[in-house]
Every structure is written in structure tokens, then in C-alpha cells.
Write an enzyme that holds these catalytic residues in place. Structure first.
Site, PDB file in Angstrom:
ATOM      1  CE  LYS A  79      44.232  52.306  22.156  1.00 62.35           C
ATOM      2  NZ  LYS A  79      43.930  52.760  20.776  1.00 62.35           N
ATOM      3  CB  SER A 154      43.134  56.571  21.193  1.00 62.17           C
ATOM      4  OG  SER A 154      43.109  55.347  20.490  1.00 62.17           O
ATOM      5  CB  SER A 178      44.115  55.175  17.505  1.00 60.58           C
ATOM      6  OG  SER A 178      43.107  56.116  17.795  1.00 60.58           O
TER       7      SER A 178
END
Lengths: 495, 480
Positions: A79, A154, A178
Site C-alpha cells: 500500500k 482505503s 481499511s
């Protein structure tokens, strides 16, 4: 069977047995990325050159006995809020466009020590603020199961990359769901560990007291293996914990006989889509059939979780994000008169709407005169929520529920109504507030053919129990497949 | 009749701690490095970097707290103070706001009216900011983060002081205590000790506090004294003219000997303090606190008492010799070695002080071996050295920590005890200065000094002065 269909454990085993070379594995992932990216857009940065170089080194390292673990040679995605030395790390924000960190996050160093190969940095909601990956400054990510839908967020890019066969596993971060919510929406297995299990050193902070890095994988075993690799006590993170119980993949039998499982009635009540409720009920029945005792329980403070979370996370974010000011790195407005205006323009232009909304919310709840009424009260509510979980875990080994009230939503839907988007975090945020571990694994499909995950929550440091319950469920459910397998989007070499 | 006013003063004192590394990272705290050479992701505020507390800072802060009779909070917390400024890389300062490490203490100062206790409200730990360098020509500013993250303690007093003398006495007291602890060198000019003065005036006898102002940029005792007197006058003038004092922060300009307003309470910043989530609470166990306590040194005021009793030196001497811990330590060791505290203290308050001034060195930097001074004292006691010779040897000890005996031998400084040689010299001076001899015999005894000088000159300073004088007087008493 195609190379990219293997799990991380299977792939590393084949690499070890010289049936597949590391180079082939990396090439297969990069081929898949080439095919899928125009439609999915999981990645902000693809590190092709770096990955090929690493592949050679790791190949040699495996042959020399330097890398013996189950992630050696396995392509992975990280990420884009996790720092990677020499590789741009942007948090999907214009504010950090082109920012290249001088150091790697401890979790990344752990992956490198395990011989994993980073093939790219994944898209996300800007600074991890959002539940759909639509707040990214670099374009949306589409759900590999349905291109008209969001992957969740996210960590939407990381989950989509695994679902699309672009990476064998990925790292995400979870501040209020997330990892777990996009895992549910993308049909992958993701875990948020107990707070303090994975070092936050090098994770660009959103809500420091809630943030945790965690694994996103194709199945429960891979998830456990990745967590074993990245969990570490790090003296550079004062909130990291010394744990001795990190061998999660050992004795992963799925034996849940005698397990007590609670299902909070607040987690399957009003506002939960029927397909989601059905998946939870079916999972409960399967666990019961495997020898667990399942009963309904109550977490009545669940209703306070969302306001509590948004106050605490926004307050911390307003302070954490103040370092992005145009002075040292990142975006600086091109025209300004004086210091004050440089700050104002750089931050106004560099941050997106959702980030600015949360900075304002957080600044407000911390300002003098409001601190007691909002922030302090939220801290008290957090303690109450944690206390309630502690009580529940004196009765139950794990708690079962949904990861989100719905399956993946349509692109553009949730941005119209931020409050509605916030409410979708109802089943995930309280886990962060209480610092608990929780895992989402795929548990079925909706009538529209979208994946639905269920969430298994454990007490502090009880990842072992979670993995055992998840493993049991995985064995009892029909074999799962990744989105790319369903659609026949399998590219590259057949093994 | 004109009204009488009382000045009420409280101080906020920042002290830079002399740790090797910074408060939240491993970077060096060394002063004077090239810009941004002592920085890392933590102290330069890079994304993802996290603070890790330096234990030494906690020990130093607690040690100062113990010395100032504070309650040491067994659990204290760090908080973030949020404000935007480019010298502050995170745009928040990690400080202690809600629960500081030390609270409710006091120190005692001497005033003309006797000893007085000054309350300490709290002592907290925090990080220093970087330094901005303004380039007037380029119309730009650069920032150096070398100082960013250097540990500070802030000592907040109660508003217990009434005039500049008390403020100076309080600062001297803090400086003494902190230097004895070895926690900081406390230099106002170099900024390792910084004092902000909160001052208000009120009519004498009133128990209500007046509106206060805060004065910044005071980097010498002289500036502090001037600023206090100036601000007192300014506030009284305002009140006398029927105006009100505005609560504000004022910046002192020592060159102009006046202050100007920086910001008023209305535009005071809202720092949005909240607990630092990256750092767990600071918990000080009983054992740790005990270990810190057991390392507390004996402070100057305690030594002053003991030295008078144990070494029978005067209070004035004791105060002088204890001003710096290193000098007091040398004195004490020397006194023990020689069994002659009187001579030991004389060397420390006399020649040592003279050489400190002469050489322009910092008193706290003086390190020489007490055994060397002791050996010198013993040589003089045996009458082996002239005063001049002894001073020469001491300079060597002071400058180079020279072992004295070897030096005395090498330079042949031992006084000549050979009576024949000395007698020859005395006789020769008497013979060649008949006028002076006559004057002496006529009652002008002062010329003895001149004659003795001639003897010493002839002996190249190595004559035993006492013996030479005796011989000289013997000869002069004889009839010609």
C-alpha cells in the site's frame, strides 16, 4: 493451472523445488499487471525494474540458503502509505506526488528479509481517508469482480491487486476497517492484527493510536504466513509489542471443537443487507457443525463507535498531516506571497476534499473549549467500547459478524454522501478503538455475484484463535476463487 | 502621596539538557555542526517516522525535580502542541502539557531579608525546534534541523519573586543545582538556559494580581535586570495615567533597552494540545526513582554548611569555592590530601580564580588533579618554594595538569638552603649598597625591602626568603 493462481505458500514451495524460477514468478505478476491495470488500476507505481533486479538476488539467495521462508521469491504489492526506500510513496495524494522516502518501513524490511519481491505500490484513499479508494488523487480503482463497483477502501488497491491476480499477497493498513472492508468487497482474506503487533515505523500516520499494517492474501494460511513475517517488536516504534506467540501458521488445523462463538445482535440487525446477513448466518452454522458453540450476544455500545472513531481519528490526523506544509518535501504551491500564504496554498491545493474535511473536523474537536466536550468524551467512549469487548471475550473465543453492511457499492455512490460512507464503517471501527485483531474472509456471493466476507474478531493477542476459526470456516465453505479466475482473466504462463 | 507598587514576577526557564543524543532519536546534540548534518527522518519530521524517548532525558528531568523538592509524577505523559512554523518540522512540538513529570516544588534563595522559598509550579520535558537562517539578499529563509529534537526541560516557577535581585538569585540557584547535577551547562548567552519573565504590578498591600506581560529574548542577567526594571516602570506609568496593562508577549531589545509587543492575548494561538499517541506514558518505577535519587550529588548550599564545619573555612570562602562543582571537588580532595584546608581554599579562591579570568576559560571546564595541587602545597609547607616559584608551578598545574615535583626539579625551583651561598649573596649586597645600609641603620627600615630584592635578584629568586631576611638583619645589626 496457471502460475498466478498459486497461493504464496504454493508458489514459494515450487520455487524452492526449482519448478518455477523467481524471475518467472515476477514476470507472471508483471504480465498480469499489464493486462489488468488499464481496467482495474490497483497500482500507483509498478516497480518493474526493481522487481527484476530483486528477483535475481532472491533467486541466488534461495539457492544459497539465505531465504528459506514461505515468502521467498513471491511477488507482493505494498500500500502506498508504507514507506519504501528509493520507491515513490505518495499516500495517493498530490501532496506527496513524487516523494521518495529515504528509508523503508519496518514491515517492508521484514518482507525483504523474508525474500518477498515488491512489484509495486498500491492505490488507496488519499492518506487512507475513505472507504472506496475513490478519494485517491491518482484515479479510482475498480473492483475486479464488477468494474462498475468500487473495491472498498482505503486499502482498495492492495485488495484489488490480489483479487486480480496481480500480486500473490499485499500489505494494507487498517485504521477503521481499511483492510477488512475492501477484503470483504474484493473476495480476499485480510487481517488487522492486535495494535502493536506490526511496527508502524514507516507507515505514514493517519490515526496513530488506531493504525495497524496487516496482510491481504488469497487464503487464511497465506494470511497467517505473511503476518508471521511482518510482525516484529521494533524498538523504533514505542507502541510496538514484544510477542512470543507469532507462529500463527503452525497447527493451523481448523479445529474449533469447544470454541465459543458470539454473534452480536447489533451486527446482524437493521441496515444490514439480507445477503450479508445470510453469509454470516451460514458461517455460524458451519462453525457450529464443526463443533463450536454459537450464540447471540450483545455489544450495545456499537452505536457510539462511529462518532467516537471519527473524532479520535480526525483529531490525530489533523496533527499528523500538519507536517505536509510545502517546506521540506512534497507539494508546494507555485505562487505565493510570504510564509502564511505558502502554507495555505500548498495545503489547499495539495490535499483533496475528504482529507481537508477530516483535518477541519479534527482541528475543531481539539480546539480549546471543545476538547473536553468532544475529544475527551471520545476517549472515554473508546474505553467503554474496549471494556465491553473485554467482557465479551471473557465469554467467547471469537466474535463473528459482517465486515460491512453491504457488498461493494457502485462507483460514485458514496462520495455523494460522506455521512452514509462513514456509517458503512460501523462493524469495523470499534475493533480499532479496542485495539483488537480481526480477520475478514470470503464467505459467499450476493445474488448479483459479488463477494461477501465475514469478520472474525478476537481478544487482544488472540490472532491464533481467529486463524483457527477462519481456517475451519474456509475448509467448510465451497472452494473459493479469486476474481480473475472467475472471469478467466488468467494471463501468462501455464505451469 | 504617590502610590507604592509591588512587582510580582514568575519565570519560565528553558534548560537544554546535555545528553549525547536527542530526545526522540539517536542524532547527536553536538553544537555547531554544519547545517542539517545531525538529522534523521525523526527529527526532520519525515512521514512515517516515530519518536522514541531517550531515557536519559527522563533521568535528568527527574533529578532536577528531586533537587527542586518537586513531587515526581510516577506516570506522566507527552502531548502535542500544534502550531505551524518552519523551524518545527512536524508542525507540532512534543511537550508535556496535561501531566508533567515534576510538580509542586521549591528552591530557597538568599535575600537581604533572609532566606526565601520560591515555588516551582512544574518541570516538564520537551523538544527544541530547529533554527531559521534568513538570507536578506536572496529574500529567502533556510532551516537547520540540527537543534530540532535537542532535549529541553521547562521549569515554571510560581509568581513568588518581587524584584530583579530575587530573579537573579533564583536563576543562580537553578544554575548551581543543574550544573551540580551535570545536566546542563546553563549558559544564557548560548541559549542553553533561556528565561521568560512574567511580570505584573499591583498596589502595595493588594492581594489581587495585576495583568501580567511576558518578556522574551532575555539572554543575560543584565538584560533580565534591565527588562524587569523597564517593564515595571512601563506598567506603573500606564496605571498612573489611568490606562490598563494589556496581557501580551513582549520582546526585549537589550540594545535599545526597551521592549515591544509581539502578540496579545486576543491573537494568542490555540495549540490544540492532545496526548501524543506515538509515545506510551512515562512510568517511573520505585526502583528507577530510587536509583536516580541515590545518584543525587551534594549541592552547593549543603557543601557550604559542611565545609564551614568540617574544614573550618569561612562562609565567604565556602560560598566562593562551591560555586562550581568541579572546583569544590578539587578543593575537597586537596584539603583531604594535605590536611590543610585553609591553604587549599586559598589556592582555589585566589590563584585559580585569577587564572580563570586571565586565561578567559570557563570555570566549569577546569580539571586538574588535586594530588598535584596537594604536592605543591606540601612543597611550600616545607619551605621548598618561594611564593613566586609556587605560583609558577601552579600555573603549570592549571594549564597543563603538570605534576609539580618533577617540574620543580627540572626547572631547579627549589629554594637554596645552602647557608654559605646565601650568606655570600647577602654580604655582597650589603657591601655594594652602602647608602642603603646607612639609611637602614639610621632608622629607615623600609629599605630592607630593597635590599632583600637585591638578594633575591642575585639568587635568581631561589633564596629562602625567611632565612635571607634573618641573615640580612643579623649583618645590619652589627656595627660597621
Amino acid at each position: 493451472m496457471e502460475l498466478i493462481q498459486f497461493t504464496a505458500a504454493e508458489l514459494s514451495e515450487k520455487i524452492r523445488r526449482k519448478e518455477i524460477s523467481v524471475l518467472e514468478a515476477v514476470k507472471a505478476s508483471l504480465d498480469q499487471i499489464r493486462q489488468m491495470e488499464p481496467e482495474i488500476h490497483s497500482f500507483v507505481t509498478v516497480t518493474e525494474e526493481y522487481a527484476y533486479k530483486r528477483a535475481q538476488k532472491v533467486e541466488k539467495g534461495i539457492r544459497d540458503g539465505q531465504y528459506r521462508g514461505p515468502l521467498a521469491g513471491v511477488p507482493t504489492a505494498v500500500k502506498d502509505n508504507i514507506c519504501t526506500a528509493g520507491i515513490p510513496t505518495t499516500c495517493s495524494s498530490k501532496m506527496l506526488e513524487g516523494f521518495v522516502p529515504p528509508y523503508s518501513a519496518e514491515a517492508v524490511r521484514c518482507l525483504e528479509r523474508a525474500g518477498a519481491i515488491i512489484i509495486g505500490k498500491t492505490n488507496m484513499d488519499e492518506f487512507a481517508m475513505g472507504s472506496t479508494t475513490e478519494t485517491s488523487a491518482f484515479g479510482i480503482t475498480r473492483n475486479p469482480w464488477d468494474r462498475e463497483r468500487v473495491p472498498g477502501g482505503s486499502s482498495g488497491g492492495s485488495c484489488a491487486a490480489v483479487a486480480a491476480g496481480e500480486a500473490f499477497f499485499a500489505l494494507g493498513s487498517d485504521t477503521g476497517g481499511s483492510i477488512r472492508q475492501p477484503s470483504s468487497w474484493c473476495g480476499v482474506t485480510g487481517m488487522k492484527p492486535t495494535y502493536g503487533t506490526v511496527s508502524r515505523n514507516g507507515l505514514i500516520a493517519y490515526g496513530s493510536s488506531l493504525d495497524q499494517i496487516g496482510p491481504i492474501a488469497k487464503n487464511v494460511k497465506d494470511c497467517a504466513l505473511v503476518l508471521e513475517a511482518v510482525a516484529s517488536w521494533d524498538p523504533m516504534d514505542s507502541t510496538s509489542m514484544k510477542r512470543q506467540d507469532l507462529r500463527f501458521s503452525e497447527n493451523l488445523t481448523g479445529d474449533v471443537r469447544g470454541f465459543r462463538v458470539g454473534i452480536p445482535k447489533e451486527y446482524v440487525g437493521e441496515g444490514v443487507e439480507p445477503d450479508v446477513r445470510k453469509a454470516v448466518e451460514r458461517a455460524a452454522a458451519l462453525l457450529e457443525a464443526a463443533g463450536a458453540a454459537v450464540e447471540q450476544c450483545s455489544l450495545k455500545n456499537t452505536r457510539y463507535a462511529i462518532p467516537t472513531y471519527y473524532i479520535i481519528a480526525s483529531a490525530e490526523a489533523s496533527s499528523n498531516l500538519s507536517r505536509f506544509d510545502g517546506v521540506k518535501y512534497g507539494y508546494r504551491a507555485s505562487e505565493y506571497e510570504g510564509l502564511h500564504e505558502m502554507y495555505k496554498r500548498s495545503r489547499s491545493q495539495g490535499f483533496g476534499t475528504e482529507v481537508k474535511r477530516r483535518i477541519m473536523l479534527g482541528s475543531f474537536v481539539l480546539s480549546s473549549g471543545y476538547y473536553d466536550a468532544y475529544y475527551l468524551k471520545a476517549l472515554r467512549a473508546k474505553a467503554v467500547i474496549k471494556e465491553e469487548f473485554d467482557q465479551a471475550f471473557s465469554k467467547y473465543d471469537v466474535i463473528l459478524g459482517p465486515a460491512a453492511p453491504t457488498a461493494a457499492t457502485r462507483i460514485g455512490e458514496s462520495l455523494k454522501d460522506p455521512i452514509q460512507m462513514y456509517l458503512g464503517d460501523i462493524f469495523t471501527v470499534s475493533v480499532n478503538l479496542a485495539g483488537l485483531p480481526a480477520l475478514t474472509l470470503p464467505a459467499g456471493l450476493t445474488e448479483d455475484g459479488l463477494p461477501v466476507g465475514v469478520q472474525i474478531i478476537g481478544g487482544c493477542f488472540q490472532e491464533g484463535k481467529i486463524f483457527q476459526a477462519a481456517c475451519s470456516l474456509e475448509q467448510a465453505l465451497e472452494p473459493w476463487h479469486m476474481a480473475f479466475e472467475k472471469e478467466g482473466h488468467v494471463h501468462g504462463k501455464t505451469v | 502621596m504617590a502610590k507604592q507598587y509591588e512587582t510580582v514576577i514568575g519565570l519560565e526557564v528553558h534548560v537544554e539538557l546535555a545528553t549525547k543524543s536527542k530526545i526522540f532519536c539517536g542524532c547527536s546534540t553536538r553544537f555547531g555542526g554544519a547545517p542539517n548534518t545531525q538529522t534523521c527522518p525523526v527529527c526532520a519530521g519525515f512521514p512515517g517516522a516515530l519518536p522514541v524517548l531517550n531515557r536519559q532525558v527522563v533521568e535528568y528531568a527527574a533529578a532536577v525535580g528531586i533537587a527542586c523538592n518537586c513531587h515526581i509524577n510516577r506516570l506522566s505523559r507527552f502531548d502535542r502542541k500544534n502550531y505551524f512554523y518552519p523551524d518545527n518540522p512536524q508542525n507540532y512540538q512534543i511537550s508535556q502539557f496535561y501531566i508533567p513529570i515534576c510538580q509542586n516544588g521549591w528552591v530557597e534563595i538568599d535575600t537581604p531579608a533572609g532566606p526565601k522559598k520560591i515555588g516551582i509550579h512544574e518541570i516538564h520535558m520537551e523538544e527544541d525546534a530547529g533554527k531559521l537562517i534568513h538570507d536578506e539578499w536572496e529574500e529567502s529563509s533556510l532551516v537547520d534541523f540540527n537543534r530540532s529534537g535537542v532535549p529541553l526541560i521547562e521549569i515554571v516557577s510560581e509568581a513568588d519573586m518581587r524584584n530583579a535581585q530575587e530573579v537573579i538569585a533564583y536563576l543562580e540557584k537553578l544554575r548551581s543545582v543543574i550544573q551540580y547535577l551535570g545536566v546542563s551547562d546553563c549558559r544564557l548567552q548560548e541559549g542553553s538556559m533561556r528565561a521568560d519573565v512574567n511580570l505584573s504590578v499591583r498596589e502595595a498591600g493588594s492581594s489581587v494580581l495585576g495583568t501580567r506581560t511576558e518578556m522574551k529574548n532575555l539572554n543575560s542577567f543584565k538584560a533580565i535586570t534591565h527588562a524587569i526594571d523597564g517593564e515595571r516602570e512601563r506598567q506603573i506609568e500606564l496605571l498612573e495615567a489611568g490606562k490598563t496593562v494589556i496581557q501580551e508577549t513582549r520582546r526585549w531589545d537589550e540594545n535599545k533597552e526597551s521592549s515591544r509587543a509581539m502578540r496579545s492575548k486576543e491573537d494568542a494561538k490555540d495549540y490544540r494540545y492532545f496526548p501524543e499517541p506515538d509515545l506510551p506514558p512515562v512510568v517511573i518505577s520505585e526502583e528507577w526513582l530510587e536509583a536516580i535519587r541515590s545518584r543525587q550529588p551534594e549541592f552547593a548550599h549543603e557543601r557550604v554548611k559542611r565545609y564551614q564545619e568540617e574544614y573550618k573555612i569561612s562562609e565567604k570562602e565556602a560560598v566562593m569555592v562551591t560555586e562550581y562543582r568541579n572546583l569544590a571537588d578539587i578543593f575537597e580532595e586537596t584539603a583531604k590530601l594535605t590536611g590543610n584546608p585553609k591553604k587549599s581554599v586559598n589556592w582555589m579562591t585566589g590563584e585559580t580564580m585569577r587564572l580563570i579570568n586571565d586565561r578567559g576559560v570557563r570555570p566549569e571546564k577546569i580539571r586538574f588533579t588535586p594530588a598535584h595541587l596537594a604536592a605543591l602545597i606540601q612543597e611550600t609547607e616545607k619551605g621548598e618554594l618561594t611564593n613566586q616559584g609556587a605560583r609558577e608551578v601552579f600555573e603549570q598545574i592549571f594549564d597543563r595538569d603538570q605534576e609539580p615535583t618533577a617540574y620543580i626539579e627540572e626547572k631547579g625551583l627549589r629554594v637554596v638552603k645552602n647557608d654559605g651561598l646565601l650568606m655570600e649573596a647577602v654580604q655582597s649586597v650589603v657591601d655594594s649598597n652602602p647608602d642603603a645600609v646607612t639609611q637602614y641603620r639610621e632608622g629607615k627600615v623600609k629599605v630592607l625591602g630593597f635590599l632583600m630584592g637585591q638578594v633575591m635578584k642575585a639568587m635568581k629568586g631561589k633564596a629562602d626568603p625567611e632565612k635571607a631576611r634573618q641573615m640580612m638583619e643579623e649583618i645590619l645589626k652589627q656595627e660597621p
